[in-house]
Design a protein around this motif. Sequence first.
Motif, mmCIF file in Angstrom:
data_model
loop_
_atom_site.group_PDB
_atom_site.id
_atom_site.type_symbol
_atom_site.label_atom_id
_atom_site.label_comp_id
_atom_site.label_asym_id
_atom_site.label_seq_id
_atom_site.Cartn_x
_atom_site.Cartn_y
_atom_site.Cartn_z
ATOM 1 N N ALA A 113 0.994 -1.088 -0.107
ATOM 2 C CA ALA A 113 0.061 -0.140 -0.054
ATOM 3 C C ALA A 113 0.882 1.282 0.143
ATOM 4 C CB ALA A 113 -0.835 -0.132 1.205
ATOM 5 N N VAL A 114 0.639 2.308 -0.697
ATOM 6 C CA VAL A 114 1.312 3.473 -1.108
ATOM 7 C C VAL A 114 0.349 4.416 0.151
ATOM 8 C CG1 VAL A 114 2.009 5.250 -2.307
ATOM 9 C CG2 VAL A 114 2.098 3.148 -3.184
ATOM 10 N N ILE A 115 1.105 5.165 0.931
ATOM 11 C CA ILE A 115 0.411 5.963 1.793
ATOM 12 C C ILE A 115 0.891 7.404 1.581
ATOM 13 C CG2 ILE A 115 -0.225 6.681 4.315
ATOM 14 C CD1 ILE A 115 0.189 3.412 4.789
ATOM 15 N N GLU A 116 0.209 8.411 1.303
ATOM 16 C CA GLU A 116 0.447 9.752 1.134
ATOM 17 C C GLU A 116 -0.290 10.469 2.505
ATOM 18 O OE1 GLU A 116 -0.508 11.260 -2.834
ATOM 19 O OE2 GLU A 116 0.478 9.459 -3.753
ATOM 20 N N LEU A 117 0.605 11.220 3.065
ATOM 21 C CA LEU A 117 -0.004 12.204 4.565
ATOM 22 C C LEU A 117 0.179 13.560 3.968
ATOM 23 C CD1 LEU A 117 2.640 10.753 7.079
ATOM 24 C CD2 LEU A 117 0.563 9.858 6.428
ATOM 25 N N TYR B 132 7.539 2.161 5.835
ATOM 26 C CA TYR B 132 8.674 2.803 5.361
ATOM 27 C C TYR B 132 8.762 3.590 4.282
ATOM 28 C CZ TYR B 132 8.336 0.264 1.084
ATOM 29 O OH TYR B 132 7.859 -0.346 -0.175
ATOM 30 N N ASP B 133 10.010 4.182 4.031
ATOM 31 C CA ASP B 133 9.844 5.426 3.206
ATOM 32 C C ASP B 133 9.983 4.935 1.775
ATOM 33 O OD1 ASP B 133 10.543 7.416 1.645
ATOM 34 O OD2 ASP B 133 12.411 8.230 2.851
ATOM 35 N N LEU B 134 8.856 4.928 1.079
ATOM 36 C CA LEU B 134 8.745 4.317 -0.275
ATOM 37 C C LEU B 134 9.456 5.260 -1.138
ATOM 38 C CD1 LEU B 134 7.007 2.192 -2.149
ATOM 39 C CD2 LEU B 134 5.546 4.030 -2.642
ATOM 40 N N VAL C 11 7.787 12.497 2.024
ATOM 41 C CA VAL C 11 7.782 11.464 1.289
ATOM 42 C C VAL C 11 6.633 10.574 1.126
ATOM 43 C CG1 VAL C 11 10.127 11.566 1.467
ATOM 44 C CG2 VAL C 11 8.914 10.058 3.140
ATOM 45 N N LYS C 12 6.318 9.892 0.298
ATOM 46 C CA LYS C 12 5.392 8.532 0.098
ATOM 47 C C LYS C 12 6.071 7.542 1.132
ATOM 48 C CE LYS C 12 3.407 9.747 -4.616
ATOM 49 N NZ LYS C 12 3.732 10.984 -4.613
ATOM 50 N N ALA D 139 10.636 -1.894 -13.010
ATOM 51 C CA ALA D 139 10.475 -0.929 -12.133
ATOM 52 C C ALA D 139 9.092 -0.350 -12.111
ATOM 53 C CB ALA D 139 11.239 0.255 -12.198
ATOM 54 N N LYS D 140 8.315 0.192 -11.355
ATOM 55 C CA LYS D 140 6.984 0.931 -11.164
ATOM 56 C C LYS D 140 7.157 2.224 -11.260
ATOM 57 C CE LYS D 140 5.155 -3.243 -10.505
ATOM 58 N NZ LYS D 140 4.130 -3.872 -11.471
ATOM 59 N N PRO D 141 6.332 2.920 -11.833
ATOM 60 C CA PRO D 141 6.413 4.763 -11.598
ATOM 61 C C PRO D 141 6.599 5.080 -10.247
ATOM 62 C CG PRO D 141 4.422 3.865 -12.959
ATOM 63 C CD PRO D 141 5.101 2.636 -12.473
ATOM 64 N N LEU D 142 6.209 4.519 -9.167
ATOM 65 C CA LEU D 142 6.482 4.883 -7.954
ATOM 66 C C LEU D 142 7.747 4.522 -7.190
ATOM 67 C CD1 LEU D 142 3.028 5.442 -6.415
ATOM 68 C CD2 LEU D 142 4.446 7.166 -7.481
#
Length: 546
Positions: free
Chosen positions: A347-351, A417-419, A482-483, A503-506
Amino acid sequence: MYTKFFKTILLVATGLFLNSCDKDYNSIGGDLIGGNNFDLSKYTSQVVAYNQKIGPIESSNLPVNALGVYSNGPFGTTTANFATQVTLEAVKPTIGVNPVIESVVLTIPYFSTLKSTEASTGNNTYTLDSIYGGGKIKLSVYESGFAMQRLDPNNSFQAQKYYTDQNSIFDANKIGNRLNDDMDPAQNEAFFFSPEEYRETKIVDTKETVTRTAPGMRLNLNKTFFKTNIIDAAASGNLATNDVFRNYFRGLYFKVEKISGVESQMAMLNFAAGKITINYKEDSTDPVKAGDPIVRLDKSIVINLTGTTVNLLNDTDSASYSNVFASSNATTGDAKLHLKGGEGSLAVIELFSKTDVRGFDSNGNPTNVPNGVSDELDDLRYPADGKKLLINEANLVFHIDAAAMAGAKEPNRVYLYDLTHSQSILDYKVDGTSGTKAQNGKFIYSGFIKKEAVTDGRGQTYKVRLTNQIRNLIKNADSTNVKLGLVVTGDINNSTSASLRTAKPLFSKAPRASVITPLGTVLYGNNVADEAKKLKLEIYYTKSNN
């Protein structure tokens, strides 16, 4: 007089002690301040969280590897094969006259815990750790014809990378028939990870002795193959050095298959602790009298399962799990977050949002924000009342979707973690607590599953503390928001990364510790109506009244 004097000294010493403690506490906690001059408050920030598929990922030289077939509830089925180079424990063995192999045994210890010992016999009972499923699988061990390399000549001789999706290469290059061809189906056609200890009885000086070994894989391998390819190969120099030997005998390939109509099974194994022991007899060179029989000597050659390795995974995703990524929304976030190990998902988490929640001054400009920039994070950095926020604690609490996870084995921990930079967050780095097992340690940072105590013992939540991460963001205006990434982890103490095959875009890497677990979990995201289950960032802070 003396009493008054000592009371005064005691009060002064106590004050100095508390003051020094407060300084130490603040240096560790970074402005964690309380007292009558401050008001404790809670701030809840909305987050955006969404699913991302990981896909094929580097799985060479992992500390532990999966072997077997595992059907994992909402996610589908994972098949895990394994390939390894092998190494002679002692190179250039001298083979005597008339060598005859007695046995060839492959052994790999399981992760197990001693449960009890029977007083009358001394026999031990064990429970196995890191075993998933309770069925059987078809297991075949082959000589590998694929030459694995330690260094990559096409990448400045960096460590050669192998990936989870390369099983077809090893399967196509396996040599001959399977080596574990014993008549006992429990060693091949109907293999299972047995919790029984191995007992060997011998007569030593007319006395019976029993040797007990903790549970492990124990396979009888083909004696003719090892007579031809190992014993007889010594004379040709193929066992002279391990470099020569690895080029001659390229390793082993462990292939597993599901048995139709039978529940399957998977285990995490430390293959590096495994070995092949070739036990044989040869003629003694000592002179004998005429008519006396030639003395036969017991000899052995040990081949260790060490060198370059790769875990080869194949996922058959369930329909519902496949649809997760087609409908994922990085703008509004997802209702459910699907975390799965291996080549699964994260999961990507944006704060912090980009909306202005504070307002404008009389000229229409954002208040207390440098360069006219306004977002939620700057609202926290530059409060409208001018009173600096001092962060006491910050948490992300993830609620488990109990219905989706019903009956499925739940991971004990998750790892935040820091994605953006493929590294751990500050709270992980400063947490020095440690444990003796892969799931212990980093107790302050947490990520532990919280289970129901009264009902069925199923998981309720995972909480991860990111106090220092948030504190640093708010305190230092030049720090980057950071994401973040969230994965399941098989070893909380391992924060290294593994490269994606594509590799993915993120992101181009994912946590290595996520690759070494087949487990997964389904969590509620931010895009849900139920406020009690909705993912939010909780910040507890104080403000000075001065």
